[in-house]
Design an enzyme around this catalytic site. Structure first.
Site, short mmCIF file in Angstrom:
data_model
loop_
_atom_site.label_atom_id
_atom_site.label_comp_id
_atom_site.label_asym_id
_atom_site.label_seq_id
_atom_site.Cartn_x
_atom_site.Cartn_y
_atom_site.Cartn_z
N SER A 158 0.72 -1.22 0.35
CA SER A 158 -0.30 -0.02 -0.14
C SER A 158 1.27 1.35 -0.11
CB SER A 158 -1.33 0.35 1.30
OG SER A 158 -2.10 1.74 1.37
N ASP A 256 -9.75 -2.38 -6.21
CA ASP A 256 -9.31 -1.07 -5.83
C ASP A 256 -8.89 -0.58 -5.34
OD1 ASP A 256 -7.11 -0.14 -4.18
OD2 ASP A 256 -5.56 -1.59 -4.03
N HIS A 286 -8.47 -3.94 -1.39
CA HIS A 286 -7.39 -3.88 -1.14
C HIS A 286 -7.72 -4.00 0.87
CE1 HIS A 286 -4.42 -0.82 -0.91
NE2 HIS A 286 -4.56 -0.38 0.23
#
Length: 317
Positions: A158, A256, A286
């Site tokens: 991320s 995502d 995500h």
């Protein structure tokens, strides 16, 4: 909006802890700590020596906290340098602790995990410069750590993946540490927020367009995202010269908001002659990797382990 999540993931959605409203950062950071503790429980550190220390920070900035993981059984002298996620605004060195213990023990390599400053209190470039300072320190202290300074693998998920992409650019352009491989898990790398997946996924779990807007506004400062002049080291998707970067692995999740920027970055790396592997995991979102029992999550974890082992020069049993 309805999403065709993987059935095992969809069934577990009600059990995912609520991270709260990111606009209330004090509460969100506390909830993040609670969620981390709830998901990992007591971490078994058997076979790994863990120690916290501080290293010199960027010029004029505070020292940087790092956590060093040294397995009892060393399989390779390579270094795994870990950068945690959290949208540049939440998380700390504890966020990845359980996973990093497993990586150090299972792969048999030293891991250095960096606890960089968070935005908005410390906006760009503070967090990135902290990571770079910790990386430089790690390489300079290769003998102390028992590592080969030419075999450094950077790893982040991320925002951690975004910071690792930026680290690779920064190290190349500054003539800094030689990075052998960059592992970019679901990376956050584009402040412009214009991709189809970003515009479409405005209500997906854990990460969505509103959270992305807040994240970049905190990291870059209000009114800066999407404007001209945002540095490539802040948003690596803006980079037009990717030649000479280390080989990369990029993962993306089907539902995502960050999906399309990750795919585009992989394509740009390939176009620049950088060996790159890209994997899209279907039915995921995500952060769905926290649903560890799901078959697709276990596939992702196994692949990540295999990719890192290959990059680190480790033979898995």
């Amino acid at each position: 909006m309805d999403y065709a999540f993987d059935p095992e993931i969809a069934a577990a959605l009600p059990m995912i802890p609520d991270t709260g409203d990111l606009r209330d950062l004090v509460s969100a950071r506390e909830k993040m700590k609670e969620m981390t503790a709830e998901l990992v429980g007591d971490v078994d550190e058997a076979g790994v020596t863990v120690r916290d220390t501080t290293v010199p920070g960027p010029e004029g900035a505070p020292d940087v906290a790092v956590r060093i993981y040294t397995p009892d059984n060393i399989a390779s002298p390579a270094l795994l340098f870990n950068v945690h996620g959290g949208g540049f605004i939440v998380g700390d060195v504890d966020t990845d602790h359980a996973g990093v213990v497993e990586l150090a023990r299972d792969l048999g390599v030293v891991v250095v995990s960096v606890d960089y400053r968070l935005a908005p209190e410390a906006p760009y470039p503070a967090g990135l410069e902290d990571c770079y300072a910790a990386l430089v320190w790690s390489v300079k202290h290769a003998d102390e750590l028992g590592i080969d300074s030419e075999r450094v693998v950077i790893h982040g998920v991320s925002a951690g993946g975004g910071l690792c992409a930026a680290l690779a650019l920064l190290a190349r352009d500054r003539g800094g540490p030689a990075i052998a491989f960059q592992f970019l898990g679901i990376p956050e790398i584009d402040d412009r927020l214009r991709t189809p997946s970003m515009r479409r996924f405005d209500d997906t779990p854990l990460w969505n367009l509103p959270n992305a807007e807040l994240s970049w506004d905190c990291y870059l400062g209000p009114g800066v995202r999407g404007t001209d002049g945002v540095p490539v080291y802040a948003a690596p998707s803006r980079a037009t010269d990717l030649a000479g970067l280390p080989p990369a692995y990029i993962s993306v999740m089907e539902f995502d908001p960050l999906r399309d920027e990750g795919i585009a970055y992989a394509q740009a790396l390939l176009a620049a002659g950088v060996t790159t592997e890209l994997h899209l995991f279907p039915g995921t979102f995500h952060g769905s990797a926290m649903i560890r029992h799901a078959t697709i999550t276990r596939r992702e974890a196994a692949e990540s382990r295999a990719v890192l082992a290959r990059a680190l020069g480790v033979e898995l049993g």
